[in-house]
Scaffold this motif. Structure first.
Motif, PDB file in Angstrom:
ATOM      1  N   SER A 115       0.849  -1.190   0.000  1.00 58.43           N
ATOM      2  CA  SER A 115       0.000   0.000   0.000  1.00 58.43           C
ATOM      3  C   SER A 115       0.884   1.239   0.000  1.00 58.43           C
ATOM      4  CB  SER A 115      -0.934   0.015   1.221  1.00 58.43           C
ATOM      5  OG  SER A 115      -0.200   0.073   2.426  1.00 58.43           O
ATOM      6  N   LYS A 116       0.431   2.262  -0.711  1.00 65.51           N
ATOM      7  CA  LYS A 116       1.188   3.498  -0.816  1.00 65.51           C
ATOM      8  C   LYS A 116       0.231   4.657  -1.038  1.00 65.51           C
ATOM      9  CE  LYS A 116       4.639   5.826  -3.734  1.00 65.51           C
ATOM     10  NZ  LYS A 116       5.499   5.687  -4.943  1.00 65.51           N
ATOM     11  N   MET A 117       0.437   5.740  -0.285  1.00 58.91           N
ATOM     12  CA  MET A 117      -0.365   6.934  -0.466  1.00 58.91           C
ATOM     13  C   MET A 117       0.544   8.110  -0.819  1.00 58.91           C
ATOM     14  SD  MET A 117      -2.953   9.014   2.032  1.00 58.91           S
ATOM     15  CE  MET A 117      -1.653  10.103   2.567  1.00 58.91           C
ATOM     16  N   GLN A 118       0.146   8.850  -1.849  1.00 54.44           N
ATOM     17  CA  GLN A 118       0.922  10.011  -2.268  1.00 54.44           C
ATOM     18  C   GLN A 118      -0.020  11.027  -2.913  1.00 54.44           C
ATOM     19  OE1 GLN A 118       3.982   9.158  -5.138  1.00 54.44           O
ATOM     20  NE2 GLN A 118       5.088  11.056  -4.729  1.00 54.44           N
ATOM     21  N   ASN A 119       0.001  12.251  -2.383  1.00 49.23           N
ATOM     22  CA  ASN A 119      -0.833  13.339  -2.912  1.00 49.23           C
ATOM     23  C   ASN A 119      -2.316  12.972  -2.961  1.00 49.23           C
ATOM     24  OD1 ASN A 119       1.537  14.876  -3.394  1.00 49.23           O
ATOM     25  ND2 ASN A 119       1.812  13.880  -5.394  1.00 49.23           N
ATOM     26  N   GLY A 120      -2.769  12.300  -1.904  1.00 54.22           N
ATOM     27  CA  GLY A 120      -4.178  11.932  -1.821  1.00 54.22           C
ATOM     28  C   GLY A 120      -4.550  10.722  -2.648  1.00 54.22           C
ATOM     29  N   LYS A 121      -3.589  10.084  -3.304  1.00 53.65           N
ATOM     30  CA  LYS A 121      -3.835   8.892  -4.107  1.00 53.65           C
ATOM     31  C   LYS A 121      -3.345   7.662  -3.352  1.00 53.65           C
ATOM     32  CE  LYS A 121      -1.269  10.308  -7.458  1.00 53.65           C
ATOM     33  NZ  LYS A 121      -0.565  10.324  -8.762  1.00 53.65           N
ATOM     34  N   VAL A 122      -4.136   6.590  -3.387  1.00 57.82           N
ATOM     35  CA  VAL A 122      -3.770   5.368  -2.670  1.00 57.82           C
ATOM     36  C   VAL A 122      -3.706   4.201  -3.642  1.00 57.82           C
ATOM     37  CG1 VAL A 122      -4.357   3.795  -0.798  1.00 57.82           C
ATOM     38  CG2 VAL A 122      -4.899   6.227  -0.600  1.00 57.82           C
ATOM     39  N   ASP A 123      -2.557   3.554  -3.700  1.00 58.31           N
ATOM     40  CA  ASP A 123      -2.380   2.318  -4.468  1.00 58.31           C
ATOM     41  C   ASP A 123      -2.234   1.163  -3.484  1.00 58.31           C
ATOM     42  OD1 ASP A 123      -2.302   3.945  -6.707  1.00 58.31           O
ATOM     43  OD2 ASP A 123      -0.107   3.959  -6.805  1.00 58.31           O
ATOM     44  N   PHE A 124      -2.709  -0.009  -3.861  1.00 57.50           N
ATOM     45  CA  PHE A 124      -2.536  -1.154  -2.965  1.00 57.50           C
ATOM     46  C   PHE A 124      -2.677  -2.456  -3.738  1.00 57.50           C
ATOM     47  CE2 PHE A 124      -7.076  -0.069  -2.653  1.00 57.50           C
ATOM     48  CZ  PHE A 124      -7.669  -1.285  -2.982  1.00 57.50           C
ATOM     49  N   PHE A 125      -2.195  -3.525  -3.091  1.00 59.52           N
ATOM     50  CA  PHE A 125      -2.375  -4.884  -3.591  1.00 59.52           C
ATOM     51  C   PHE A 125      -2.782  -5.758  -2.415  1.00 59.52           C
ATOM     52  CE2 PHE A 125      -0.589  -9.169  -4.478  1.00 59.52           C
ATOM     53  CZ  PHE A 125      -1.412  -9.478  -5.559  1.00 59.52           C
ATOM     54  N   LEU A 126      -3.925  -6.442  -2.551  1.00 60.35           N
ATOM     55  CA  LEU A 126      -4.459  -7.293  -1.502  1.00 60.35           C
ATOM     56  C   LEU A 126      -4.476  -8.744  -1.962  1.00 60.35           C
ATOM     57  CD1 LEU A 126      -7.663  -5.215  -0.560  1.00 60.35           C
ATOM     58  CD2 LEU A 126      -5.337  -4.921   0.314  1.00 60.35           C
ATOM     59  N   ALA A 127      -4.184  -9.651  -1.051  1.00 58.58           N
ATOM     60  CA  ALA A 127      -4.292 -11.087  -1.310  1.00 58.58           C
ATOM     61  C   ALA A 127      -5.072 -11.711  -0.164  1.00 58.58           C
ATOM     62  CB  ALA A 127      -2.914 -11.730  -1.433  1.00 58.58           C
ATOM     63  N   GLY A 128      -5.859 -12.706  -0.471  1.00 57.15           N
ATOM     64  CA  GLY A 128      -6.668 -13.301   0.585  1.00 57.15           C
ATOM     65  C   GLY A 128      -6.980 -14.761   0.330  1.00 57.15           C
ATOM     66  N   VAL A 129      -7.673 -15.350   1.285  1.00 57.10           N
ATOM     67  CA  VAL A 129      -8.197 -16.710   1.149  1.00 57.10           C
ATOM     68  C   VAL A 129      -9.647 -16.678   1.621  1.00 57.10           C
ATOM     69  CG1 VAL A 129      -6.000 -17.902   1.408  1.00 57.10           C
ATOM     70  CG2 VAL A 129      -7.320 -17.306   3.450  1.00 57.10           C
ATOM     71  N   THR A 154      -6.488  -8.564  -5.390  1.00 56.78           N
ATOM     72  CA  THR A 154      -7.064  -7.275  -5.775  1.00 56.78           C
ATOM     73  C   THR A 154      -5.983  -6.204  -5.830  1.00 56.78           C
ATOM     74  OG1 THR A 154      -9.165  -7.858  -4.713  1.00 56.78           O
ATOM     75  CG2 THR A 154      -8.798  -5.535  -5.193  1.00 56.78           C
ATOM     76  N   PHE A 155      -5.963  -5.469  -6.950  1.00 62.82           N
ATOM     77  CA  PHE A 155      -4.991  -4.400  -7.142  1.00 62.82           C
ATOM     78  C   PHE A 155      -5.720  -3.105  -7.474  1.00 62.82           C
ATOM     79  CE2 PHE A 155      -2.488  -1.853 -10.184  1.00 62.82           C
ATOM     80  CZ  PHE A 155      -1.422  -1.511  -9.364  1.00 62.82           C
ATOM     81  N   GLN A 156      -5.314  -2.010  -6.819  1.00 60.21           N
ATOM     82  CA  GLN A 156      -5.869  -0.701  -7.147  1.00 60.21           C
ATOM     83  C   GLN A 156      -4.756   0.265  -7.540  1.00 60.21           C
ATOM     84  OE1 GLN A 156      -9.184   1.456  -5.107  1.00 60.21           O
ATOM     85  NE2 GLN A 156      -7.574   2.883  -4.479  1.00 60.21           N
ATOM     86  N   LYS A 157      -4.988   0.979  -8.644  1.00 54.94           N
ATOM     87  CA  LYS A 157      -4.106   2.042  -9.084  1.00 54.94           C
ATOM     88  C   LYS A 157      -4.914   3.335  -9.144  1.00 54.94           C
ATOM     89  CE  LYS A 157      -0.695   4.343 -10.830  1.00 54.94           C
ATOM     90  NZ  LYS A 157       0.473   4.715  -9.970  1.00 54.94           N
ATOM     91  N   ALA A 158      -4.536   4.307  -8.304  1.00 54.22           N
ATOM     92  CA  ALA A 158      -5.227   5.594  -8.269  1.00 54.22           C
ATOM     93  C   ALA A 158      -4.524   6.575  -9.201  1.00 54.22           C
ATOM     94  CB  ALA A 158      -5.260   6.140  -6.845  1.00 54.22           C
ATOM     95  N   PHE A 159      -5.262   7.144 -10.139  1.00 52.69           N
ATOM     96  CA  PHE A 159      -4.709   8.126 -11.064  1.00 52.69           C
ATOM     97  C   PHE A 159      -4.758   9.539 -10.482  1.00 52.69           C
ATOM     98  CE2 PHE A 159      -6.745   4.726 -13.594  1.00 52.69           C
ATOM     99  CZ  PHE A 159      -5.592   4.148 -14.090  1.00 52.69           C
ATOM    100  N   SER A 160      -5.685   9.744  -9.547  1.00 51.60           N
ATOM    101  CA  SER A 160      -5.856  11.020  -8.864  1.00 51.60           C
ATOM    102  C   SER A 160      -6.711  10.744  -7.638  1.00 51.60           C
ATOM    103  CB  SER A 160      -6.539  12.042  -9.787  1.00 51.60           C
ATOM    104  OG  SER A 160      -7.895  11.700  -9.978  1.00 51.60           O
ATOM    105  N   PRO A 161      -6.928  11.740  -6.747  1.00 53.87           N
ATOM    106  CA  PRO A 161      -7.831  11.503  -5.617  1.00 53.87           C
ATOM    107  C   PRO A 161      -9.259  11.178  -6.060  1.00 53.87           C
ATOM    108  CG  PRO A 161      -6.449  13.406  -5.195  1.00 53.87           C
ATOM    109  CD  PRO A 161      -6.226  13.038  -6.635  1.00 53.87           C
ATOM    110  N   LYS A 162      -9.577  11.455  -7.311  1.00 55.76           N
ATOM    111  CA  LYS A 162     -10.935  11.251  -7.812  1.00 55.76           C
ATOM    112  C   LYS A 162     -11.104   9.934  -8.558  1.00 55.76           C
ATOM    113  CE  LYS A 162     -14.502  13.452 -10.671  1.00 55.76           C
ATOM    114  NZ  LYS A 162     -14.850  14.635 -11.495  1.00 55.76           N
TER     115      LYS A 162
END
Length: 316
Positions: free
Chosen positions: A76-90, A117-125
């Motif tokens: 997980s990483k947050m920068q300038n209001g944007k949050v990226d993350f990678f989740l793994a589960g069972v 699950t992977f999220q890539k934020a392009f902006s806070p929106k």
């Protein structure tokens, strides 16, 4: 036509359920009521139990369901209001039939999933969220690659305001009866300080009212709860069993601690159907091809009825 639509909804929700769990309360949604200033709790543990009793010709029967899932944030990483993350589960889902004999080739059905699950934020929106969910689904009397199902989800999440976020996307799922490709729509709307509406259509919807800082009350609609398709053993000709349930219920949620809550609910399965199909009863690309082309099931049971549930949720 109504029956065809309901059947399609059930298939989509079964395919999408674990992926939707992995997407709940992700940063774009948690930021609805306030600007994102830190990475929220992305890890979670959930478990629930549902009991659905009914009678047919005076004979007592029931369906019991046990579900559990663990989601871990690997990045997980947050920068300038944007949050990226990678989740793994069972995840695990168990479906248990009682009082029905062996007409469906067994009484215990299981599925084990590994949601990614992977999220890539392009902006806070704006953010793009992608999930992949391989699932082993069978009676576990013999296990092979034929027991595997695969689901993929891609959604664009759009934060329109401090109170409203929505997402649009598509679900692909390889099922025992063929392939499914269906659009989905997500919503997270703080209607007021106490009332909110959230969900992923057509998976589940929830209208929530905040009674206090620790307790919530509301109405939920769940399509395909505990359902799914399961491959039977070679002794049963590798046929597949399909369960469909559409439930409307009232629930109460109470936070025992900051990140730990319990929930109870009572509702009614407005549709409850169990089917057994031959392994060769398949179609290509639902909904472009009619699911009814599979033909009539080998065995079928239809019965509406009440359903009561209890569950826990812990976030970290």
């Amino acid at each position: 036509m109504k029956t065809k639509i309901l059947s399609l909804i059930a298939i989509v929700t079964v395919s999408f359920a674990l992926s939707a769990q992995a997407q709940q309360n992700t940063p774009v949604e948690e930021g609805v009521s306030a600007p994102i200033t830190s990475v929220p709790n992305l890890g979670s543990f959930e478990a629930d139990y549902t009991y659905s009793p009914f009678k047919i010709d005076g004979k007592d029967m029931n369906i019991q369901q046990v579900n559990g899932s663990l989601t871990l944030p690997l990045y997980s990483k947050m920068q300038n209001g944007k949050v990226d993350f990678f989740l793994a589960g069972v995840g695990y889902s168990g479906l248990f039939l009682s009082g029905m004999g062996n007409q469906f080739g067994g009484n215990n059905f299981h599925s084990f999933s590994v949601p990614l699950t992977f999220q890539k934020a392009f902006s806070p929106k704006y953010a793009l969220l992608i999930s992949a969910v391989p699932t082993l689904s069978s009676d576990l009397k013999d296990i092979s690659g034929n027991d595997m199902l695969y689901t993929g989800v891609a959604m664009l999440k759009i934060r329109k305001s401090a109170k409203f976020t929505y997402s649009i996307g598509v679900v692909y799922s390889k099922q025992f009866f063929g392939s499914v490709l269906v659009p989905v729509f997500g919503i997270d709307w703080n209607i007021s300080d106490k009332l909110s509406l959230s969900g992923t259509i057509p998976v589940s919807e929830k209208l929530n009212y905040k009674l206090s800082k620790k307790s919530n009350f509301g109405l939920s609609g769940d399509f395909g709860i505990g359902g799914g398709t399961y491959r039977l053993s070679k002794k049963m000709n590798s046929d597949y069993f399909q369960a469909q349930q559409f439930k409307a219920s009232l629930y109460y949620n109470y936070a025992l601690a900051k990140n730990f809550s319990v929930e109870v609910s009572a509702g009614y399965n407005v549709v409850q159907k169990l089917d057994l199909y031959d392994k060769d009863q398949k179609v290509n690309w639902v909904p472009f091809n009619n699911l009814d082309k599979r033909g009539a099931p080998l065995t079928e049971l239809k019965k509406t009825g009440v359903a009561v549930s209890t569950g826990i949720n812990y976030r970290f």
